[in-house]
Write an enzyme that holds these catalytic residues in place. Sequence first.
Site, mmCIF file in Angstrom:
data_model
loop_
_atom_site.group_PDB
_atom_site.id
_atom_site.type_symbol
_atom_site.label_atom_id
_atom_site.label_comp_id
_atom_site.label_asym_id
_atom_site.label_seq_id
_atom_site.Cartn_x
_atom_site.Cartn_y
_atom_site.Cartn_z
ATOM 1 N N TYR A 155 38.324 -15.457 39.666
ATOM 2 C CA TYR A 155 38.824 -14.673 38.535
ATOM 3 C C TYR A 155 39.928 -13.725 39.000
ATOM 4 O O TYR A 155 40.963 -13.579 38.364
ATOM 5 C CB TYR A 155 37.657 -13.882 37.945
ATOM 6 N N LYS A 204 18.043 -6.659 28.234
ATOM 7 C CA LYS A 204 16.789 -6.766 28.995
ATOM 8 C C LYS A 204 15.859 -5.592 28.697
ATOM 9 O O LYS A 204 14.639 -5.759 28.577
ATOM 10 C CB LYS A 204 17.105 -6.839 30.497
ATOM 11 N N LYS A 235 43.856 -13.540 37.774
ATOM 12 C CA LYS A 235 44.399 -12.322 37.153
ATOM 13 C C LYS A 235 45.563 -11.767 37.987
ATOM 14 O O LYS A 235 46.540 -11.254 37.451
ATOM 15 C CB LYS A 235 43.297 -11.280 36.980
ATOM 16 N N PRO A 283 42.074 -1.988 33.609
ATOM 17 C CA PRO A 283 40.931 -1.127 33.320
ATOM 18 C C PRO A 283 39.798 -1.356 34.321
ATOM 19 O O PRO A 283 39.768 -2.383 35.011
ATOM 20 C CB PRO A 283 40.496 -1.577 31.915
ATOM 21 N N THR A 284 38.876 -0.398 34.391
ATOM 22 C CA THR A 284 37.643 -0.584 35.162
ATOM 23 C C THR A 284 36.656 -1.340 34.274
ATOM 24 O O THR A 284 37.024 -1.900 33.258
ATOM 25 C CB THR A 284 37.066 0.796 35.527
HETATM 26 O O1 GFB Z 1 29.235 -5.763 35.452
HETATM 27 P P1 GFB Z 1 28.804 -6.484 36.655
HETATM 28 O O2 GFB Z 1 28.095 -7.799 36.419
HETATM 29 O O3 GFB Z 1 30.003 -6.864 37.618
HETATM 30 O O4 GFB Z 1 27.894 -5.447 37.506
HETATM 31 P P2 GFB Z 1 30.857 -6.179 38.762
HETATM 32 C C1 GFB Z 1 27.238 -5.855 38.550
HETATM 33 C C2 GFB Z 1 26.380 -4.797 39.221
HETATM 34 O O5 GFB Z 1 25.279 -4.510 38.366
HETATM 35 C C3 GFB Z 1 25.814 -5.394 40.478
HETATM 36 C C4 GFB Z 1 24.056 -4.908 38.993
HETATM 37 O O6 GFB Z 1 25.644 -4.373 41.420
HETATM 38 C C5 GFB Z 1 24.474 -5.975 40.014
HETATM 39 O O7 GFB Z 1 23.536 -6.037 41.059
HETATM 40 N N1 GFB Z 1 23.140 -5.440 37.972
HETATM 41 C C6 GFB Z 1 21.858 -5.054 37.814
HETATM 42 C C7 GFB Z 1 23.422 -6.388 37.058
HETATM 43 N N2 GFB Z 1 21.273 -5.746 36.820
HETATM 44 C C8 GFB Z 1 22.217 -6.590 36.319
HETATM 45 C C9 GFB Z 1 22.203 -7.575 35.282
HETATM 46 O O8 GFB Z 1 21.203 -7.834 34.596
HETATM 47 N N3 GFB Z 1 23.374 -8.245 35.049
HETATM 48 C C10 GFB Z 1 24.527 -7.976 35.784
HETATM 49 N N4 GFB Z 1 25.653 -8.635 35.469
HETATM 50 N N5 GFB Z 1 24.567 -7.064 36.791
HETATM 51 C C11 GFB Z 1 32.643 -7.706 37.644
HETATM 52 C C12 GFB Z 1 33.515 -8.871 37.995
HETATM 53 O O9 GFB Z 1 32.106 -7.199 38.820
HETATM 54 O O10 GFB Z 1 33.386 -6.660 37.030
HETATM 55 C C13 GFB Z 1 34.212 -9.365 36.746
HETATM 56 O O11 GFB Z 1 32.718 -9.899 38.556
HETATM 57 C C14 GFB Z 1 34.904 -8.243 35.998
HETATM 58 O O12 GFB Z 1 35.156 -10.348 37.094
HETATM 59 C C15 GFB Z 1 33.945 -7.084 35.794
HETATM 60 O O13 GFB Z 1 35.985 -7.797 36.665
HETATM 61 C C16 GFB Z 1 34.639 -5.902 35.155
HETATM 62 O O14 GFB Z 1 31.297 -4.841 38.373
HETATM 63 O O15 GFB Z 1 30.131 -6.300 40.064
#
Ligand code: GFB
Length: 313
Positions: free
Chosen positions: A124, A175, A128, A151-152
């Site tokens: 990704y 959840k 980008k 953006p964050t």
């Molecule tokens: O938003 P997220 O999935 O992505 O957050 P990133 C991930 C963080 O949240 C990790 C914790 O530290 C996960 O271990 N987490 C805890 C969870 N529970 C959950 C859950 O149920 N689902 C998810 N998804 N995370 C993304 C990029 O990175 O940021 C994308 O992969 C995009 O491409 C996005 O840029 C803004 O912040 O790690």
Amino acid sequence: MGSALRDMCGAELKYRFVFVSSRDCDLTDYAATLRYFNIVAPDAVIHLAAAVGGLFKNMRCKVDMFETNVRINMNVLRVCHELGVSKVVSCLSTCIFPDDKTKTEKINEAMLHAGPPHSSNDAYAYAKRMLEVQSRCYREQYGHNFVCVIPTNIYGPHDNFHLDDAHVIPALIHKCCLAKQQGVPLVVAGSGAPLRQFIYSRDLALLLIWTLEHYDATSSADGDGDAGILILSVDPADEISIRQVVQHIAEAVGFDNDIIYDTSQADGQFKKTADNSKFKRLYGSSRFTFTPIRHGLRETVQWFVQNYQDARK
Ligand code: GFB
């Protein structure tokens, strides 16, 4: 983000907005994109269309993340060039910055290509990054006013609340609501230690319009290596841990059962602290007021509970 702009555009009388979703036009198809943009004939474009997902979807679907985003971006900028669109604001994400830099420094616009991104979302991230390169090429070859905002992590109403594919906030809201309903503990992926800066979708919608009106490829705020790119983020001081986010979500949902951290699941990137000083310089002394995360989370939980049937999940 499209829905946040739609919610906001009622009050915005200066522009006529046309919202294009994947139901209206397959932006991975060049001919369909040209046909549709010919009908709309936009003066300016806010390019938010992308294949997105949270950490676990990014790790699982690298080919889709790379190919779908590259195709969409190639078609959208190409068609905007051919139709003489006067300005394009494209949207990147802070996850695309060099992972090494994030370990020791705050990230700023000039660092964008200074090393590989985090392995969890490199597909990704490179797609980008190429959108930034493509925008820059159109500026250099044709003088087009094509800029990119970075953006964050974004959250808010109308998000995708899919249990596996969603970003952390919508996934955990879903959840947590289910755990409350079933009277079971909430299981959070990872250690809860990673740090993030979250921006509320409604704030970002306002800042996208502000960018459209106030940030151009020829901006005086641009220094070496950061022309045409602008981080949009809350202050580094507002960075919080996943564990704190979980507490705020549990409070907003009214959940008081046990919370379990499943450290067998990935933490992803530990932090990606974004330096927003270029934005603050540009925005000036009137200072943009960001929505406090607890307030944004309360509104997002309310929206999810009220729209559970129709919410993407
Ligand atoms: O938003 P997220 O999935 O992505 O957050 P990133 C991930 C963080 O949240 C990790 C914790 O530290 C996960 O271990 N987490 C805890 C969870 N529970 C959950 C859950 O149920 N689902 C998810 N998804 N995370 C993304 C990029 O990175 O940021 C994308 O992969 C995009 O491409 C996005 O840029 C803004 O912040 O790690």
